[in-house]
Design an enzyme around this catalytic site. Structure first.
Site, mmCIF file in Angstrom:
data_model
loop_
_atom_site.group_PDB
_atom_site.id
_atom_site.type_symbol
_atom_site.label_atom_id
_atom_site.label_comp_id
_atom_site.label_asym_id
_atom_site.label_seq_id
_atom_site.Cartn_x
_atom_site.Cartn_y
_atom_site.Cartn_z
ATOM 1 N N SER A 264 0.837 -1.199 0.000
ATOM 2 C CA SER A 264 0.000 0.000 0.000
ATOM 3 C C SER A 264 0.874 1.252 0.000
ATOM 4 C CB SER A 264 -0.889 0.011 1.239
ATOM 5 O OG SER A 264 -0.112 0.355 2.367
ATOM 6 N N LYS A 265 0.204 2.372 -0.206
ATOM 7 C CA LYS A 265 0.897 3.658 -0.205
ATOM 8 C C LYS A 265 1.589 3.880 1.137
ATOM 9 C CE LYS A 265 -1.121 7.693 -0.134
ATOM 10 N NZ LYS A 265 -2.369 8.344 -0.123
ATOM 11 N N ARG A 266 0.927 3.410 2.197
ATOM 12 C CA ARG A 266 1.494 3.587 3.533
ATOM 13 C C ARG A 266 2.831 2.860 3.711
ATOM 14 N NH1 ARG A 266 -2.729 1.537 6.292
ATOM 15 N NH2 ARG A 266 -4.091 2.192 4.614
ATOM 16 N N GLY A 268 5.101 2.562 1.519
ATOM 17 C CA GLY A 268 6.107 3.436 0.929
ATOM 18 C C GLY A 268 6.546 4.502 1.920
#
Ligand code: GLU
Length: 509
Positions: A264-266, A268
């Site tokens: 997920s973006k998190r 990253g």
């Protein structure tokens, strides 16, 4: 494979920037099209207006361009099957939904969202937390299967809002063959009566998606695993219309570098790697930098992505886009989720940087440095230090001393090496260099070796001192190359300045 011409599509919804999983889907579609002399289409699926994000469509097209995987048909590109944005095709979906109602494959439903919430709450109270609108419950709801046809006609005439729902049959097995997963069988008892057409006059994703895949003559639907649960409904819709079903290939999920969850973006943010191809600015003004801004070349990024779920069956890892075009096949795409590896991603970048021509790197470095130095000199800088770099900016970190005199001198080297007769030794060496008749790499090396013999010293006693004064550093590229690049006057001047600095630091005693 069928004789149908290969036409594949990437069908993102403009709900935000493309995450690298989306780019991987686009890439596999692109490669599959190339491999099979087919056509790669991009279609923007914006039927859910509530999730529309301004700028997302432009972002998607721009980032595909940066990656070098442009479609041949799509918004702004033309093609015989346009428009390629679903909101511009809105008028064509309604009649298809009506056709399904006529064929009794779908029905009108008048239930308000309050009605639906009440039903869900009641079911929950009775110990059934997962209430569904389906073949069991539809009879007790307000729809054209439970109301008389007069009542239905009356409500429609009076302008009552309604949706059109799929009439999922009871207890039938839906079977389809997935190119990656093999046979998939799902019983219709497990699928609810999905809304196909909304009260705002827009189709839902499911309906618009299959109508457009049919209208655009899509032969293969290659998309992420998260769409696998929707595939049985899609197969039933094709059957309901009497259309040929395209082949399906559901790609494995991208997994977190640590653990097993979906990337997920998190992750990253948490682990410090980009998840978007290029930078994205949210409406609130938050900026997420992308692979491009982090110094990755699109070729390295694409090469890395190709390997997230596919392998060539050999040990070769470096593939240009052209190599991938011929090597790629769906047979070698795995079912298992692919773990994203940020270190491996850096490794790909390093390999690409090393393989790039020095003159190309020098142009990029020059741009990075604001065109401050002659590109010709930067070519040598790149040649001398690129083995030690992963990104363009590393070339500067590693090699700035080639263009600028050192101001700082490595303390550890001073502590370890600058002792005894170091100053005297470097003075003598400076005199040798002043007297040198030729200043090529080879002649400086010969001169240096003669100097070692004369002084009866080993290389380790002299070279670090020379490097320290000339570059300010404890490590770096070959000193004879460095000296030849700087030239005699600069070398001698740097030795002189370095000696003065050491004296000033008073570490010679
Ligand atoms: N619009 C869907 C998405 O956002 C497309 C799914 C599909 O390819 O069918 O990913």
């Amino acid at each position: 494979m069928s004789s149908r011409p290969v036409r594949v599509r990437f069908a993102p919804s403009p709900t935000g920037p493309l995450h690298m999983g989306g780019v991987r889907t686009a890439l596999y579609n692109y490669l599959f099209a190339k491999k099979n002399n087919g056509t790669f289409v991009v279609r923007i699926e914006d039927t859910d207006q509530s999730r529309f994000v301004p700028g997302a469509q432009e972002y998607i097209m721009d980032s595909l361009k940066w990656c070098g995987i442009m479609p041949t048909e799509g918004p702004g590109l033309g093609g015989d099957f346009g428009p390629y944005v679903q909101s511009e095709r809105q008028a064509m979906y309604g009649p298809y939904a009506e056709e399904l109602v006529e064929k009794e494959k779908a029905y009108y439903a008048f239930d308000s969202s309050e009605d639906l919430t009440r039903m869900r709450d009641q079911a929950k109270e009775m110990g059934m937390p997962n209430w569904q609108y389906n073949c069991v419950t539809r009879g007790s709801m307000q729809n054209s299967t439970s109301l008389s046809s007069d009542e239905v006609a009356k409500r429609i005439k009076a302008g009552a809002p309604y949706v059109i729902r799929m009439k999922m049959p009871r207890n039938e097995d839906v079977r389809f063959h997935d190119e990656i997963r093999g046979w998939v069988v799902v019983n219709t008892n497990n699928i609810d009566d999905k809304v196909l057409f909304k009260s705002d006059g827009m189709p839902t994703y499911h309906l618009a998606n299959i109508i457009d895949d049919h209208a655009m003559e899509i032969s293969h639907v290659i998309r992420g695993e998260e769409w696998l649960p929707s595939a049985p409904l899609h197969v039933m819709l094709y059957e309901a219309f009497g259309w040929d079903t395209p082949k399906f290939a559901h790609l494995p999920l991208l997994l977190k570098p640590d653990g097993n969850g979906k990337l997920s973006k998190r992750d990253g943010d948490r682990l410090g790697f980009p998840v978007f191809p290029t930078s994205w600015t949210t409406v609130e003004g938050d900026v997420f930098s992308g692979y491009r801004e982090n110094g990755y070349s699109p070729e390295a990024f694409i090469n890395m992505l190709a390997f997230l779920g596919w392998n060539p069956g050999t040990t070769q890892e470096i593939f240009s886009l052209e190599d991938l075009n011929s090597a790629f096949s769906l047979e070698r795409v795995s079912k298992a989720g692919a773990k994203f590896d940020p270190d491996k991603t850096r490794w790909f970048q390093q390999q690409y940087l090393r393989a790039t021509d020095d003159s190309v790197l020098a142009e990029e470095l020059s741009l990075f440095l604001g065109n401050k130095y002659p590109v010709n000199s930067l070519i040598t800088v790149c040649a001398l230090v690129k083995e030690r770099a992963t990104f363009i900016e590393d070339i500067w970190t590693e090699g700035s001393f080639l263009m600028e005199r050192p101001v700082e001198f490595d303390e550890k080297t001073i502590r370890k090496k600058w002792k005894g007769n170091a100053a005297e030794l470097m003075n003598a060496w400076s005199n040798k260099l002043t007297g040198a008749s030729s200043f090529s790499t080879e002649s400086i090396e010969l001169l240096f070796k003669a100097f070692l013999t004369e002084k009866e010293l080993g290389i380790g006693a002299v070279l670090p001192l020379f490097r320290l004064l000339l570059t300010g550093r404890g490590m770096g590229p070959n000193m004879f190359d460095v000296s030849a690049f700087l030239g005699k006057d600069e070398c001698v001047e740097r030795l002189r300045a370095g000696l003065a600095k050491m004296a000033e630091l008073n570490t010679g005693e």
